[in-house]
Design an enzyme around this catalytic site. Sequence first.
Site: not given
Length: 349
Positions: A115, A257, A287
């Site tokens: 990520c 993020h 996500n």
Amino acid sequence: MNERLPAAVIAGLGAWVPPNLVTNEDLAGRLDTTDEWIRTRSGIGQRYHVPPGLHTSDLAVAAGQRAMASAAVSDVDCVVLATETPDRRVPGTAPVVAERLGLRGRGALDVNAACSGFVYGLATGAGLIATGTAATVLVIGADTNSLYLDPADRSLYPLMGDGAGAVVLRRGDRAEPGALGRFTLGSDGSLVDLITSPGIGSEQRASGEPMTAADVHTRMQGRAVFEHAVVRMSDAVGTALELAGWPQAELDRVVAHQANLRILRAVGRRLGLTDDQVPIHLDRVGNTVAASIPLALADATRSGALKAGHRTALVAFGAGASWAATTVHWPELDLSATHFPYHHTGSTA
């Protein structure tokens, strides 16, 4: 930082998600959950998954095309692809993306920092520019994590979406809008099991045990990830502000993020920011791992939540564990090549 070194300046931005819209209602019956349960725990209302036959490289090419159109360029010196879901274990996916973008012969490499990958990719591109190795770099974040999830995993499957986002970096001056500041990068390998998919690597192969489907599926320790992500991201933003010489009170936006709404709100509170100062995009895409920051940048720019001149921090925390942050005075960008709202004709889950 040596102020005589050239800066990496954001000159273009592009985003793309695949056409398969998956709503919370689509998942409710199969996972014995509800839209309210998913939203309450994550803030996510829908996500996009790749249909059969669509690969990470396909998403990366689509985002790269849009970023290059935004920057009004047809060529770059290097392609940096941040992904944890490459098309193949070998070779890297970046050369395939470069070839399909008409960039055969250019440098191309993959970066896997999960990520945090897009910010690590920006740091890589900025380094190539600072050393004179490249004058222009296309940095792409693309992931197709839906292909690595256990469809019966009620805790993780609703969180993840597929997508890609990209920026074109060009050599420029440190005082101009879009110039990236200094980076803070960090990792803690003792947290390797926080988020992991061990079944494809040499560790599992060397064990002599046969690989199972469960070995390939991504696993996450949610509570521990929450705690580490909040602390590491807020601390990384503080360090990035110090490196830039920006007082925290003058920070306009943090584009972080997009993993979980509660994480984003907690980071904002630790930094003394209002909810409006931490743009949210995960409610519509989930996500998307390395793609989440450029997707959020495109959405916030288009909506006006992120405006030219805003003092902005970019920050991420991911598997590894890894974290990264930098700063930028947000520039004026042409996003006409990136289509909003994201195309779909309804749910095809």
